[in-house]
Scaffold this active site. Structure first.
Site, PDB file in Angstrom:
ATOM      1  N   LYS A  13      -9.644  14.779 -34.049  1.00 37.48           N
ATOM      2  CA  LYS A  13      -9.766  16.210 -33.740  1.00 37.48           C
ATOM      3  C   LYS A  13      -9.772  17.101 -34.987  1.00 37.48           C
ATOM      4  CE  LYS A  13      -6.254  15.643 -30.771  1.00 37.48           C
ATOM      5  NZ  LYS A  13      -5.277  15.851 -29.690  1.00 37.48           N
ATOM      6  N   ASP A  56       0.458  12.524 -25.112  1.00 34.97           N
ATOM      7  CA  ASP A  56       0.399  13.658 -24.167  1.00 34.97           C
ATOM      8  C   ASP A  56      -0.027  13.240 -22.760  1.00 34.97           C
ATOM      9  OD1 ASP A  56      -2.176  13.187 -25.101  1.00 34.97           O
ATOM     10  OD2 ASP A  56      -2.711  15.295 -25.273  1.00 34.97           O
TER      11      ASP A  56
END
Ligand code: ADP
Ligand code: MG
Length: 493
Positions: free
Chosen positions: A194, A229
């Site tokens: 990312k 997550d």
């Protein structure tokens, strides 16, 4: 730059009109240079996700999951063990913290758990965006920034909760990057994704990095659970609903996890689970098979800091959708004079157009697409007429539709794999897929395309049993619950 138009259009739309700036001598070449119709047609063709494409992606996802469970490195999907074999029971009690390092923000959360009787008594949370320079700095700088934010938040706890003396506050640390978990509270960073390129973290235990930073800040806190997550979302959502079997994150990046039977994990050697089940973190962002990709995707990938990697993530997640749209618009402006005389120079800036901009443009229901016009003006400094704006919305829709539908196919791939191993236990009863992440939360069209693909693939009967549900901030509470479940002080708070 290409030539501007003074008269209506070739192809499927009307051209921008800027007669005052249009020199007469250019008019001779305009009709061949200014059509974006063929570019749009080709884009739609290349991004199409008809049922056979979706089916192929779902099948390939299921097959890749299997190969990744056979042996480490067996497929694009790492299929990482979470070391979580007992999910929260509801008996968890006490005050816990959760820290979530995502991609765009980091969040801190304080949860007061009251056990079976009282459930979640109170939560407080705070969100801080991650300064750009820290994404390219050193590991110490990043973790010091996080520890200091956590410290400030912890100070505001006040005297509301007293801890037995000598005990540290415990944290569930949600870390949304690929980690090779080595125990419930340790894990080695495999690589940053990312857009992060922090030096000195890859190959290190990220819990140790955080604990050291907390020590440098003099914080009396300790990480009791390291949680991905998606895993945190699954744990949090399952606290409320026993039918949750899968969790998917669609935010800056993307990932998915699910509950797997221990006996279906051939690569597992020593780790035994009392429940016979565990959570597998698929790291599905690395999936790459059968995706309908375009020249824009390939060019974008080549320009990223991790070319050739995270191809599924680069096709479906929030960090990249805006960038793909920008690349298409730039080409249409340069080769098809999409914005007439208006110079598209600024549109050459990578990541200029963000996914929330794309989303806002798609929500514009005004006759003259005012919002689209002002976003194009404010972000890219281009002027547009209504016809050009319509094209822009079509481009946004094409990229978002592909993303949402492929995400849906990925979900069906996971469910398919689970169903093959346990006939009837997935499709034969209510099964919940817990969703979280800013992209899923804020983009209604994306959500609809995802759901449509799931329904198309499963058929209307089976898809009635599959509930795709937003679990807002489930991952924070999930991480706190997992810290509680793995408290170093047991459960006697
Ligand atoms: P992270 O992935 O960093 O943990 P989030 O789950 O909050 O954080 O997701 C943030 C991402 O969600 C942003 O990077 C953006 O791509 C996407 N996003 C945020 N707001 C919107 C919006 N209004 N429309 C579409 N996408 C959005
Ligand atoms: Mg996140």
């Amino acid at each position: 730059m290409s030539v501007a138009a003074t008269s209506p259009a070739v192809g499927s739309f009307c051209l921008p009109r800027f007669p005052r700036h249009t020199p007469r001598f250019r008019m001779a070449v305009r009709s061949s240079a200014i059509s974006v119709g063929p570019l749009l047609t080709k884009l739609k063709h290349d991004c199409a996700t008809p049922l056979p494409v979706l089916r192929h992606v779902a099948d390939a996802m299921a097959a890749d999951m299997r190969s990744g469970l056979e042996i480490d490195g067996g497929s694009d999907l790492k299929m990482i063990l979470s070391y979580i074999d007992s999910l929260p029971t509801g008996n968890e009690k006490g005050l816990f913290y959760a820290l979530d390092l995502g991609g765009t923000n980091f969040r801190v959360l304080r949860v007061h758990l009251g056990g079976k009787e009282d459930g979640v008594i109170a939560t407080e949370f705070e969100q801080v965006s991650i300064p750009q320079d820290l994404m390219f700095g050193t590991s110490e700088e990043l973790f010091d920034f996080i520890a200091s934010g956590l410290g400030k938040f912890a100070e505001r706890e006040g005297g509301k909760f007293s801890m037995q003396s000598g005990r540290k506050r415990e944290i569930g640390f949600t870390f949304s990057f690929p980690v090779r978990q080595t125990s419930i509270a340790s894990g080695i960073l495999i690589k940053w994704t990312k857009g992060f390129a922090v030096s000195g973290t890859a190959g290190r235990d990220v819990v140790a990095c955080l604990n050291e930073a907390m020590e440098r800040q003099g914080l009396e806190m300790q990480v009791s659970a390291l949680v991905n997550d998606a895993v945190g979302t699954l744990a949090g959502a399952r606290y409320w609903d026993d039918d949750v079997m899968v969790a998917v994150i669609l935010g800056t990046g993307t990932n998915a996890c699910y509950i797997e039977r221990m006996d279906a994990i051939p690569k597992l050697q020593s780790h035994v689970s009392s429940s016979g089940r565990t959570i597998i973190n698929t790291e599905w962002g690395a999936f790459s098979k059968g995706l309908p990709l375009t020249v824009f995707d390939r060019d974008m990938d080549a320009a990223t800091i991790n070319p050739g990697e995270q191809i599924f993530e680069k096709t479906i997640s929030g960090m990249y959708l805006g960038e793909i749209v920008r690349r298409v618009l730039l080409k249409m402006a340069e080769e098809g004079a999409l914005f007439g005389d208006s110079s598209p120079e600024k549109l050459s800036t990578p990541f200029l157009l963000r996914t929330p901009d794309v989303c806002a443009m798609q929500q514009d229901d005004s006759d003259d697409l005012k919002v689209v016009g002002s976003i194009l003006h404010d972000s890219a400094s281009v002027e547009s007429n209504v016809s050009a704006r319509k094209i822009v919305v079509e481009v946004c829709d094409t990229i978002v539709k592909r993303g949402g539908r492929l995400a849906g196919a990925g979900i069906v791939g996971i469910l398919q794999k689970m169903e093959e191993d346990s006939k009837g236990l997935v499709f034969g009863k209510r099964t919940v897929v817990a969703m979280d992440g800013g992209l899923y939360e804020h983009y209604p069209q994306y959500r609809r395309y995802l759901q449509d693909a799931v329904t198309e693939l499963l058929g209307s009967e089976l898809s009635k049993n599959v509930v795709i549900e937003h679990s807002k901030d489930g991952s924070g509470i999930g991480a706190a619950l997992l810290a509680a479940a793995n408290s170093m002080y047991g459960h006697d708070l």
